[in-house]
Design an enzyme around this catalytic site. Sequence first.
Site, short mmCIF file in Angstrom:
data_model
loop_
_atom_site.label_atom_id
_atom_site.label_comp_id
_atom_site.label_asym_id
_atom_site.label_seq_id
_atom_site.Cartn_x
_atom_site.Cartn_y
_atom_site.Cartn_z
N TYR A 318 -6.42 -3.16 1.99
CA TYR A 318 -7.15 -1.56 2.39
C TYR A 318 -6.53 -0.36 1.26
O TYR A 318 -7.21 0.66 1.73
CB TYR A 318 -7.61 -1.47 3.47
CG TYR A 318 -7.58 -2.36 4.46
CD1 TYR A 318 -9.27 -3.24 4.26
CD2 TYR A 318 -6.96 -2.49 5.12
CE1 TYR A 318 -9.37 -4.02 5.29
CE2 TYR A 318 -7.25 -3.62 6.21
CZ TYR A 318 -8.22 -4.75 6.37
OH TYR A 318 -8.59 -5.42 7.38
N CYS A 346 5.84 -13.35 -3.65
CA CYS A 346 5.75 -14.21 -5.48
C CYS A 346 3.81 -13.16 -5.99
O CYS A 346 3.12 -14.28 -6.21
CB CYS A 346 5.85 -15.33 -5.55
SG CYS A 346 7.39 -16.07 -5.12
#
Length: 421
Positions: A318, A346
């Site tokens: 968000y 990653c």
Amino acid sequence: MDHFLYRDGRLFAEDVAIAEIAAEVGTPFYVYSTATLTRHFQLFDEALEGTEHLVCYAMKAASNQAILRTLAELGAGMDVVSGGEYARAIAAGVPGERIVFSGVGKTVSEIEQALTGGIRQFNVESEPEMQAISAVATRLGVTAPITIRVNPDVDAKTHAKIATGKSENKFGIPIARAREVYALAASLPGLEVIGIDVHIGSQLTQLEPFEQAYRKVAELTEVLRADGHDIRRLDLGGGLGIPYTRGNEAPPLPMDYGAMVKRVLGHLGCEIEIEPGRLIVGNAGLLVSAVIYVKSGEGRDFLILDAAMNDLIRPAMYEAHHDIIPVNEPAPGVEQQPYDIVGPVCESGDTFAKQRAMPPLTDGDLVAFRSAGAYGAVMSSEYNTRPLIPEVLVKGDQFAVIRARPSYEDIINRDSIPEWL
Ligand SMILES: *Cc1c(COP(=O)(O)O)cnc(C)c1O
């Protein structure tokens, strides 16, 4: 306000030093304050004083059994959105008559579970769902109390991913079709129509969108009553926002929200239900993490933490801001410097903050993400086979691990290898 303050330069949760918890459970972890949870619940309860009401905590914000039990003991009802959450409410000691079932996709088995175990009401979101509840109730020989969630088509002025009250959202039925859908409900066996439900979104920072929606609900109440429906309960949803940035303008207080609710809806004589999640638990929780490395990049320094996006996804999902503070209070006048604060996963999305001004930090230093209690632990995952992090509850000078960190073995043993391998 919360109960996470510095004392003599060290960050405390109530009367427990964060560093003490870290030494015992390891990092990263979530820690919640009982006093803050209690205070926030009571603010809502007091805001609706004088009107018949029930505060139903929306447990999707944080659903650890110890948090639920804390709130249940204060008299909270629960708003649940799945069979799993329903089972959690029951396990925490919440009686069925204080459990509200929300959500757009209740399955037949979830409906059956709630009707068998006891339910305050279903907040129905579509005609097919209404028919499913009618069919299950009839088969079980019981009556299902229902409200219908109406979509008032107001702009909640919040992040698009958490706005739910516009006509293009999947939630509720358009308010313009309400009379027709209530007429259908009244004609179906096994249902008792008791009220109206509305929830327009999350992290709202103004009262106007709520007021707009509630005015529409007030009008609808009169119309439906004239049509012969006994509308006696109004479920107003959750959504009141919290301050994520200290020092910025604060969202409205529960007291002002409650006063508005009474002003707009009080004359109807309905029982009022609200479903706050974030405001109860958001500022009652911290995510505590340690710095693994300070890495100097091209023109910028990275703080690499041992917490990652799998532990707290709000920044990645968000674009959410969390204040991040050092657990050891910086000396007054210490010069801050900008860091990109990242986790070890990653993905470039595994970034908590860019160019955030922080006091100088080094390997092993602890930091705390403020306002991490809501939509934190519940949205976490074991991506990268990073174990779900522990949750800790503090009360006064006591603390307890309320969810332990699983071992690698625990995680691996959840998988099974088919016979042919
Ligand atoms: C998410 C949700 C809530 C809680 O919202 P908060 O913003 O956490 O207060 C309440 N009711 C329903 C139906 C929800 O989907």
